[in-house]
Design an enzyme around this catalytic site. Sequence first.
Site, mmCIF file in Angstrom:
data_model
loop_
_atom_site.group_PDB
_atom_site.id
_atom_site.type_symbol
_atom_site.label_atom_id
_atom_site.label_comp_id
_atom_site.label_asym_id
_atom_site.label_seq_id
_atom_site.Cartn_x
_atom_site.Cartn_y
_atom_site.Cartn_z
ATOM 1 C CE1 TYR A 190 -3.325 -3.020 0.663
ATOM 2 C CE2 TYR A 190 -4.131 -1.246 0.919
ATOM 3 C CZ TYR A 190 -4.777 -2.497 0.608
ATOM 4 O OH TYR A 190 -5.326 -3.100 0.599
ATOM 5 C CG ASP B 46 -7.734 -3.439 2.885
ATOM 6 O OD1 ASP B 46 -8.574 -3.439 3.498
ATOM 7 O OD2 ASP B 46 -7.251 -2.868 2.137
ATOM 8 C CE LYS C 107 2.308 -18.375 1.471
ATOM 9 N NZ LYS C 107 1.043 -19.227 1.864
#
Length: 365
Positions: A124, A248, A191
């Site tokens: 982002y 998000d 991850k």
Amino acid sequence: MSYKVSLIPGDGIGPEVTDAAKAVIEALGVDISWDVVYAGEPALKEHKSLLPEETLNSIRKNKVALKGPITTPIGGGFRSINVALRQELDLFACVRPARYIEGTSSKHPGTDIIIVRENSEDLYAGVEFKESEEETNGLIDYINGISAKKVRVPSAISIKPISSFASKRIIRFAFELAKRENRHKVSCIHKANIMKFTDGLFLQIFRDVAKDYPQIEANDVIVDNLCMQLVMRPNEFDVLVLPNLYGDIISDLCAGLIGGLGIAPGANIGENIALFEPVHGAAPKYTGKNKVNPTATILSGVLLLKHLGEHKKAEILEKAVANVIKKGESVTYDLKPTRTDPTAVGTKEMTEAIVEEIKKGLKNV
Ligand code: NAD
């Protein structure tokens, strides 16, 4: 005590749901003077800017804001004003509680999760390069020169910066919140098996910071596995701390777990500024239709009142919302057994029902 709070109505359903939040706060008798300022499309007309200085200055001065959702064009057009606001004001922590409310269609009673999303970096950050542009091809040439892994030409590129500074700041924030709110576990979501340097750094910092909070259980979960576990056993999760993008996506998943976006509130917190807004967006197809659920914005108002120190009034408001949803009569379409239920009421009517419950709550004080 009187307060001055900046109010950004937003667009789409924003003005309707922020009006609802204003109405219930007024009914509580909390003396807030709203400094109404604009951002996004509504600001363009008057200020020729999507994010006017006047809006930023109002929030910097008042230090507290309530905001409705703002539309972001998909694919092209301007970048998200919501993301820009968080970055401009350094609102680094996005806090989104997902708590079960009796009377919703949620299949997971007892769900009570707090999402702590890093707000300032990750994919982002807005560092993106368009396919086939000269600088993009130059960047790909450079990467292909220094990396064993090759990037296909032409490609579009998004950069995912994760810094130890921002990771430490958000992870410490999550543990401090857990301590303050008597929560027992913080889970780091990542991850890192694939993104060893970015998510790997986030996880490493989580493990380091967790050592300072021996009284709080700390574990880590890979984000895809988290999705499966959340859907099957949400009650096993307490506080989640995540980089921006996963935060998000998981926020919407958790909203779904508790009965939908219509009831999911949020807060964006910085060192000394706090901006409260629902998790949901501008839902353009419902604009001006007196249709959507005001609860997410009203519960963002509950978070705002707690932030101001108005705990008693916040409690009355939270109870009033819970009573209306539990009774299930004066609720919007999304809280009825089917989305076409003819007994569903509009935004205004649900707000009025909450105001009636507030009046009862105030009498009992
Ligand atoms: P959305 O959250 O606006 O709506 C998705 C669907 O969720 C709606 O069609 C509706 O069915 C349901 N919904 C949302 N709010 C509801 C409410 N209060 N009551 C009942 N149902 C509700 O998501 P979207 O359609 O992906 O996004 C629309 C626009 O909003 C986009 O431009 C997006 O960028 C923007 N957006 C803004 C914010 C923000 O301002 N913080 C957040 C998310 C999306």
